[in-house]
Design an enzyme around this catalytic site. Structure first.
Site, short mmCIF file in Angstrom:
data_model
loop_
_atom_site.label_atom_id
_atom_site.label_comp_id
_atom_site.label_asym_id
_atom_site.label_seq_id
_atom_site.Cartn_x
_atom_site.Cartn_y
_atom_site.Cartn_z
N LYS A 47 10.60 -0.87 3.55
CA LYS A 47 10.03 -0.35 2.08
C LYS A 47 10.69 0.56 0.72
O LYS A 47 10.12 0.12 -0.79
CB LYS A 47 8.17 0.45 2.32
CG LYS A 47 7.45 -0.44 2.77
CD LYS A 47 6.13 0.42 2.82
CE LYS A 47 4.72 -0.41 3.61
NZ LYS A 47 3.67 0.13 4.48
N LYS A 76 11.09 -1.54 -3.15
CA LYS A 76 9.74 -0.77 -4.22
C LYS A 76 11.85 -0.25 -4.20
O LYS A 76 10.94 0.17 -5.67
CB LYS A 76 9.63 0.17 -3.72
CG LYS A 76 8.01 -1.05 -2.06
CD LYS A 76 6.74 -0.24 -3.09
CE LYS A 76 5.38 -0.73 -1.31
NZ LYS A 76 4.60 -0.73 -1.48
N LYS A 105 -26.45 -7.51 -6.60
CA LYS A 105 -26.34 -7.07 -4.60
C LYS A 105 -26.31 -8.84 -3.90
O LYS A 105 -27.38 -9.60 -4.31
CB LYS A 105 -27.26 -6.29 -4.23
CG LYS A 105 -27.10 -6.14 -2.71
CD LYS A 105 -28.15 -4.99 -2.43
CE LYS A 105 -28.36 -5.51 -0.65
NZ LYS A 105 -29.08 -4.50 0.10
N ASP A 156 0.99 -2.95 -7.73
CA ASP A 156 1.68 -2.18 -6.76
C ASP A 156 2.07 -0.91 -7.60
O ASP A 156 3.37 -1.38 -8.51
CB ASP A 156 3.47 -2.83 -5.76
CG ASP A 156 3.47 -1.63 -4.32
OD1 ASP A 156 3.38 -0.58 -4.84
OD2 ASP A 156 4.09 -2.01 -4.03
N ASN A 213 -10.54 2.52 2.56
CA ASN A 213 -10.21 2.75 3.35
C ASN A 213 -10.03 4.46 4.13
O ASN A 213 -11.44 5.33 3.30
CB ASN A 213 -8.25 2.42 3.86
CG ASN A 213 -7.79 3.43 2.79
OD1 ASN A 213 -8.10 4.37 2.72
ND2 ASN A 213 -7.09 2.71 1.30
N ASP A 243 -4.55 -2.90 -0.81
CA ASP A 243 -3.34 -4.07 -1.13
C ASP A 243 -4.14 -5.34 -1.73
O ASP A 243 -3.54 -5.81 -2.49
CB ASP A 243 -2.65 -4.52 0.15
CG ASP A 243 -1.50 -3.06 0.65
OD1 ASP A 243 -1.07 -2.89 -0.28
OD2 ASP A 243 -1.42 -3.01 2.03
O1 PMT Z 1 -5.24 11.07 3.30
P1 PMT Z 1 -4.91 11.85 4.04
O2 PMT Z 1 -6.16 11.13 4.93
O3 PMT Z 1 -4.28 12.72 4.08
O4 PMT Z 1 -4.12 10.50 4.97
C1 PMT Z 1 -2.97 10.86 5.05
C2 PMT Z 1 -2.58 8.61 4.48
C3 PMT Z 1 -2.45 8.33 5.63
C4 PMT Z 1 -3.17 8.46 3.35
C5 PMT Z 1 -0.88 9.53 3.74
O5 PMT Z 1 0.10 9.94 4.24
C6 PMT Z 1 -0.33 7.64 3.73
O6 PMT Z 1 0.32 7.48 4.80
N1 PMT Z 1 -0.14 7.07 2.37
C7 PMT Z 1 -0.13 5.85 2.43
C8 PMT Z 1 -0.83 5.02 2.57
C9 PMT Z 1 -0.33 3.58 2.87
O7 PMT Z 1 -0.70 2.64 3.50
O8 PMT Z 1 0.99 3.48 2.39
P2 PMT Z 1 1.02 1.44 2.07
O9 PMT Z 1 2.27 1.36 3.71
O10 PMT Z 1 0.02 0.26 2.03
O11 PMT Z 1 2.08 1.29 0.73
C10 PMT Z 1 3.80 2.02 0.60
C11 PMT Z 1 3.62 3.21 -0.30
O12 PMT Z 1 3.27 2.04 -1.95
C12 PMT Z 1 2.58 4.14 -0.47
O13 PMT Z 1 2.95 5.09 -0.77
C13 PMT Z 1 1.29 4.54 -1.64
O14 PMT Z 1 1.11 4.78 -1.95
C14 PMT Z 1 1.93 2.51 -2.26
N2 PMT Z 1 1.44 1.93 -2.74
C15 PMT Z 1 0.96 1.23 -2.43
C16 PMT Z 1 0.06 -0.02 -3.07
C17 PMT Z 1 -0.26 0.04 -4.04
N3 PMT Z 1 -0.99 -1.28 -4.56
N4 PMT Z 1 0.08 0.93 -4.32
C18 PMT Z 1 0.97 1.96 -3.96
O15 PMT Z 1 1.72 2.68 -5.94
#
Ligand code: PMT
Length: 403
Positions: free
Chosen positions: A340, A344, A292, A309, A213, A282
């Site tokens: 969330k 969580k 490849k 997660d 991403n 995810d």
């Molecule tokens: O890195 P930058 O370019 O500075 O950008 C910052 C950012 C946009 C990446 C950051 O600020 C941000 O918003 N991070 C969360 C990204 C996200 O899409 O989170 P999510 O909604 O998929 O997940 C929610 C939370 O669970 C997050 O805290 C994530 O770290 C955590 N998570 C998600 C999936 C997973 N398998 N394990 C996790 O720990």
């Protein structure tokens, strides 16, 4: 990482205004560096009448900044960058004139402009003739500054360079260094361990391709830096980025969501706070091809499976750390973030509207709405470094309220 000294990881900007005590600033800079601080120096025109920039350059290891409108200096590290760089601004000596100008918001020379532009704590070490110190104008100015949370160290009483005796001597360099090393100055997370995840993950499709991403890691690295400045021992578990490791932070590099999960489990046991800024995949390919994948005219279907997660797992641990999640959303940002927070079982979540221009993934700025069960604070758009400091202030307050 270098062996930890009391000020390791600290970035102290020493401001020197015009006064005979300016000669003591050389010893101050040495003392701060001996305790591990990185030091940069800004000198007023008056200060240069008493001590040369060259001396301070040799002692600090950095070019000394002296003028506001110097294109060369601004190109290297401009006054706004200096203001953002510092985690502490110590003006020593602070003359009566400098104190008056700071109290009244002047920004017509570099040192005063940096003091106005910083959100780091500003500390003054006044030094002046005892009559000037006792003058109600000076006393009123000092009071005004104290009300704005500017800390004054000194002055001390004693014999002065002008031959008079009274209050007006600058604190000795050792006393000033000790004041910065003292627990009050070491930060509200002193003795606490904090784990931050940052950046993207890469999920292998075959040996040369992966799913990922747009996360650059900038937000997470800024959070790690702010936590270190607040005194925490910080472990940064980072996906692939091109960023330098923030000062005083221990970094563990990972690539995939699985590796991030493993790395977090290894360090999370004794941590007090966990902040998940990483954009963790995810889903990942069920199996990465060993060779490849060859191009063909047929459509290609990739079978994906959910990743673990990490944040939810950390939050579910008995006696687990204070957990802060991020939620990057393009629509209904707050509602999804709240969902969330609940699902969580987090202590706090930072809702990140990544649809806004100039914010979110890979941008230098961001804006957040920080949400917890019975509260909410909006942090408007600003650079990620300032935003991380503001976020840490809220995290620290909520963490101490809970513990
Ligand atoms: O890195 P930058 O370019 O500075 O950008 C910052 C950012 C946009 C990446 C950051 O600020 C941000 O918003 N991070 C969360 C990204 C996200 O899409 O989170 P999510 O909604 O998929 O997940 C929610 C939370 O669970 C997050 O805290 C994530 O770290 C955590 N998570 C998600 C999936 C997973 N398998 N394990 C996790 O720990």
């Amino acid at each position: 990482m270098p062996a930890s000294l009391p000020l390791t990881g600290r970035r102290v900007l020493v401001g020197i205004s015009g006064g005979i005590a300016a000669y003591k600033s050389a010893e101050l800079v040495r003392g701060l560096r001996r305790q591990g601080a990185e030091v940069r120096v800004v000198m007023s025109a008056g200060a240069q009448q008493f001590i040369t920039p060259l001396t301070l350059q040799a002692l600090s290891g950095h070019r000394v900044c002296t003028t506001l409108l110097d294109p060369e200096a601004e190109a290297a590290m401009g006054h706004i960058e200096l203001a953002r760089w510092a985690d502490t601004l110590l003006v020593a000596p602070a003359s009566a004139n400098f104190i008056a100008r700071l109290a009244h918001g002047f920004a017509d020379e570099l040192l005063a402009a940096v003091c106005l532009a910083t959100d780091a704590p500003v500390i003054l070490a006044p030094a002046m003739n005892q009559q000037m110190w006792a003058n109600p104008a000076t006393q009123d100015n000092c009071e005004l500054l104290r009300q704005r949370n500017i800390r004054l160290l000194g002055p001390a009483e004693g014999e002065q360079a002008c031959g008079e005796v009274g209050y007006g001597r600058m604190w000795e360099p050792d006393q000033l260094v000790d004041a910065l090393v003292s627990p009050q100055e070491r930060g509200p997370l002193q003795g606490r361990t904090l784990v931050v995840t940052a950046g993207p993950t890469r999920e292998a499709i075959d040996p040369v391709r992966y799913l990922t991403n747009r996360s650059s890691g900038k937000m997470g690295y800024a959070v790690a830096a702010a936590a270190a400045r607040a005194g925490a021992k910080v472990v940064l578990v980072s996906g692939p980025t091109i960023l330098p490791t923030p000062q005083g932070v221990q970094r563990i590099d990972v690539e995939s969501a699985h590796q991030m999960h493993q790395a977090v489990l290894e360090v999370v046991d004794h941590c007090d706070l966990f902040i998940a800024t990483a954009a963790v995949a995810d889903y990942r390919p069920v199996a990465a091809a060993e060779q490849k994948i060859k191009k063909s005219d047929a459509a290609l279907t990739l079978a994906l499976e959910p990743t673990k997660d990490i944040l939810a797992e950390v939050a579910a641990r008995p006696e687990g750390p204070f957990t802060v999640g991020f939620a990057a959303e393009t629509e209904d940002v707050e509602a999804y973030a709240r969902a969330k927070l609940e699902r969580k079982a987090l202590d706090m979540i930072a809702a990140n509207g990544v649809g806004q221009v100039g914010c979110g993934f890979d941008a230098d700025c961001n804006a957040l709405t920080v949400i917890w069960r019975d509260g909410r604070v909006v942090l408007p758009q600003t650079d990620k470094s300032s935003l991380a400091r503001q976020l840490m202030d809220i995290v620290i307050e909520r963490y101490h309220a809970k513990n």
